[in-house]
Design a protein around this motif. Structure first.
Motif, short mmCIF file in Angstrom:
data_model
loop_
_atom_site.label_atom_id
_atom_site.label_comp_id
_atom_site.label_asym_id
_atom_site.label_seq_id
_atom_site.Cartn_x
_atom_site.Cartn_y
_atom_site.Cartn_z
N ASP A 122 -12.93 -44.63 -37.99
CA ASP A 122 -13.25 -45.59 -39.05
C ASP A 122 -14.45 -46.46 -38.67
N GLN A 123 -14.52 -46.84 -37.39
CA GLN A 123 -15.64 -47.67 -36.94
C GLN A 123 -16.95 -46.90 -36.96
N VAL A 124 -16.91 -45.61 -36.55
CA VAL A 124 -18.12 -44.79 -36.59
C VAL A 124 -18.58 -44.59 -38.03
N THR A 125 -17.60 -44.36 -38.94
CA THR A 125 -17.95 -44.22 -40.35
C THR A 125 -18.63 -45.48 -40.88
N SER A 126 -18.08 -46.64 -40.51
CA SER A 126 -18.68 -47.91 -40.94
C SER A 126 -20.07 -48.09 -40.35
N SER A 286 -20.64 -27.91 -34.13
CA SER A 286 -19.43 -27.85 -34.95
C SER A 286 -19.74 -28.49 -36.29
N GLU A 287 -18.81 -28.36 -37.25
CA GLU A 287 -19.06 -28.87 -38.59
C GLU A 287 -19.15 -30.39 -38.62
N ASP A 288 -18.56 -31.05 -37.65
CA ASP A 288 -18.50 -32.50 -37.67
C ASP A 288 -19.30 -33.15 -36.55
N ALA A 289 -20.34 -32.46 -36.08
CA ALA A 289 -21.17 -33.04 -35.01
C ALA A 289 -22.54 -32.39 -35.02
N VAL A 290 -23.54 -33.14 -34.59
CA VAL A 290 -24.90 -32.63 -34.44
C VAL A 290 -25.38 -32.98 -33.04
N ARG A 291 -26.21 -32.11 -32.46
CA ARG A 291 -26.68 -32.31 -31.09
C ARG A 291 -28.20 -32.25 -31.06
N LEU A 292 -28.82 -33.22 -30.40
CA LEU A 292 -30.27 -33.26 -30.20
C LEU A 292 -30.54 -33.20 -28.70
N LEU A 293 -31.31 -32.20 -28.30
CA LEU A 293 -31.65 -32.01 -26.89
C LEU A 293 -33.16 -32.05 -26.74
N VAL A 343 -23.96 -36.66 -31.98
CA VAL A 343 -23.61 -37.62 -33.03
C VAL A 343 -22.55 -37.00 -33.93
N PRO A 344 -21.40 -37.66 -34.11
CA PRO A 344 -20.40 -37.16 -35.07
C PRO A 344 -20.87 -37.39 -36.50
N ILE A 345 -20.56 -36.43 -37.38
CA ILE A 345 -20.94 -36.53 -38.79
C ILE A 345 -19.69 -36.95 -39.56
N MET A 346 -19.65 -38.21 -39.96
CA MET A 346 -18.48 -38.72 -40.66
C MET A 346 -18.65 -38.67 -42.18
#
Length: 365
Positions: A122-126, A286-293, A343-346
């Motif tokens: 909930d905090q990440v979504t906010s 994954s469907e709920d995360a993105v990665r930057l390298l 980064v999680p995708i909320m």
């Protein structure tokens, strides 16, 4: 990982030993009670007594050990499950929860961990919603800045380029009048025209450079990064390799922050690292995360050295924290630098696809 396995193995052996010891104590108490009340007959020979006693002790110890092994293995599986969930949380993946694992203290710990995960989610979504709102507010502020920028460019066009063009026109007219009368003077005037044209061209290039968009405006993250990397490839003697997923749906706030992070990392690579190779990867593990390298083969630096705690790195960490992600910075003197961001995708879609003002890309904000 190896230390964790040793601890679990030690716990299993300790549990087996405790179960065997408790079984033997209980066996001794029961045997004493039965003997005191006359339920056990005396052995005919002491050899028979020793043999039967040893046999019973071995059987009781074996049963206790098996029970201890079963009980500790069951506890190990539950603790391993809790640890796996905690490791995924540490990496920024909030989608995994602890299934029901009992009603004892470990089960209650699992329920508490699920509660913390939900609260964190909930905090990440906010945070991400706030980041998108901030980006929208910043977008509105840019519109007024664009108007001021256009006015400034108009003044510079009038004061610089227009005057140069007027001077060229006047000199060209003079050349036509003096060409037949004074050829040497006409040549000097033509040379002056060339110089003024060169100055005017330089002025126009400088103004066009200001007109080129440097923000992620009107584009998706992958499109903006490709344009940025292609421009850098054309200007610097550095081998740049990139792999950018195109169909990832990100809120606008996340896209803006990741774009700025790449800009900052590229700036650091050009200014400090002396790198000859730069690699940028944007993936969706994954469907709920993105990665930057982001990785370079530069000189690197000592993370513990406070002299290298540059403003750019601090800013990158602040941007990652603002969107609820995690950043892992790996570097050492002579070993290059590796920046790994997850980064999680909320929130899906929505904020990242809002309408953008077509004039927005016309000037630098």
């Amino acid at each position: 990982m190896e230390r964790h396995e040793k601890r679990l193995t030690s716990m299993i052996w300790r549990s087996m030993g405790e179960s065997m010891g408790l079984s033997l104590v209980l066996f001794g108490v029961i045997l004493y009670f039965l003997s005191s009340n006359g339920y056990i007959k005396a052995f005919t020979t002491w050899q028979e007594g020793v043999r039967v006693s040893l046999t019973l002790i071995v059987i009781v110890a074996f049963i206790g050990g098996v029970y201890g092994l079963w009980h500790s293995s069951k506890m190990k599986r539950r603790l391993e499950l809790l640890r796996e969930v905690m490791l995924t949380l540490e990496k920024g993946n909030l989608s995994r929860t602890v299934p029901p694992i009992g009603e004892d203290e470990i089960g209650q710990l699992g329920e508490q961990l699920n509660f913390i995960t939900k609260k964190w989610e909930d905090q990440v979504t906010s945070l991400q919603r706030l980041s998108s709102n901030n980006a929208q507010l910043a977008q509105k502020a840019k519109y007024s800045a664009i108007v001021e920028e256009r006015q400034r460019l108009a003044r510079e066009l009038h004061d610089a380029v227009s005057q140069q063009l007027f001077a060229i026109s006047m000199t060209a007219t003079a050349v036509g009048r003096t060409l037949d009368k004074d050829f040497d003077k006409a040549q000097r005037q033509i040379q002056l025209i060339e110089e003024m044209a060169s100055v005017a061209q330089s002025e126009m290039r400088a103004l066009l450079l200001h007109l080129r968009p440097v923000h992620l405006e009107g584009k998706r993250l992958s499109e903006g990064l490709v344009e940025l990397l292609q421009e850098l490839t054309a200007k610097v003697p550095m081998a740049i390799d990139w792999e950018l997923i195109e169909d990832v749906q990100l809120p606008k706030g996340i896209e803006d922050h990741l774009f700025r992070i790449v800009q900052e990392a590229m700036s650091n690579a050009l200014r400090h690292s002396k790198a000859t190779k730069l690699e940028v990867r944007l993936t969706q593990p994954s469907e709920d995360a993105v990665r930057l390298l982001i990785r370079d083969n530069g000189v690197g630096f000592d993370l513990d050295d406070k002299k290298h705690a540059s403003y750019g790195i601090v800013t990158m960490r602040e941007r990652v924290n603002e969107i609820g992600g995690s950043i892992n910075l790996i570097t050492a003197p002579g070993k290059g630098t590796r920046i790994d961001i997850r980064v999680p995708i909320m929130a899906k879609g929505g904020d990242g696809d809002g309408e953008r003002n077509p004039d927005q890309g016309a000037a630098c904000g």
